[in-house]
Write a protein that holds these residues in place. Sequence first.
Motif, mmCIF file in Angstrom:
data_model
loop_
_atom_site.group_PDB
_atom_site.id
_atom_site.type_symbol
_atom_site.label_atom_id
_atom_site.label_comp_id
_atom_site.label_asym_id
_atom_site.label_seq_id
_atom_site.Cartn_x
_atom_site.Cartn_y
_atom_site.Cartn_z
ATOM 1 N N TRP A 84 0.833 -1.205 0.000
ATOM 2 C CA TRP A 84 0.000 0.000 0.000
ATOM 3 C C TRP A 84 0.862 1.248 0.000
ATOM 4 N N PHE A 85 1.936 1.208 0.775
ATOM 5 C CA PHE A 85 2.788 2.381 0.900
ATOM 6 C C PHE A 85 4.187 1.935 1.266
ATOM 7 N N CYS A 135 -1.430 9.692 0.564
ATOM 8 C CA CYS A 135 -1.984 8.387 0.162
ATOM 9 C C CYS A 135 -3.319 8.126 0.863
ATOM 10 N N GLU A 138 -6.028 9.867 -0.833
ATOM 11 C CA GLU A 138 -6.400 9.148 -2.073
ATOM 12 C C GLU A 138 -7.242 7.918 -1.757
ATOM 13 N N TRP A 139 -6.888 7.201 -0.689
ATOM 14 C CA TRP A 139 -7.606 5.969 -0.329
ATOM 15 C C TRP A 139 -8.938 6.250 0.358
#
Length: 176
Positions: A84-85, A135, A138-139
Amino acid sequence: MGVKMRELRYSILADIQDAIEQAKQGKLALFWQRTIQREYSGKKVTPDEQQAYEQLQSILSEVLQWSGEEDLRHNMENIGGRVWFCHFWIDHDSMVQLTEDRNGRFHVAYVLDRNTSPEIRREAALLAQKELAECMQEWGVLLLDAPAPEQMKYASLAEATSHLMQVLNDPERIIG
């Protein structure tokens, strides 16, 4: 009648040979290059180890290697997981990552290089925090109101990101 025990000496030859095979394919990430280098420079080496290390250095100078992120993504995909990151620093041995295993459980991992100054550690943590916040936006994941527990696996992305954000808030406590 006593049995004379031979002192076992750790040989990094097998590690270097594995690294050579990975490097030939361009798949020896910087983290592993540094790990081999640290092990090699920290011990009295045999002629075989020295020869293998020199061969590895020669390959590394000729073959472009993949990044820590490419390495992590490849490894996670191989086990049915997802990245994910992640952020790997090139100028020091620090990394932050958030992954999901094939069972849908989330994992966080982080290391801030203890050989860097407190300012550099803080700067690294702030950069990772900023990128992670982008992030999360965005998620569509919000930070939890309550502190996320420090554990190995998390049931939700919100729990995992909240824990990672809290950790990055206090870079002095991260042992590298």
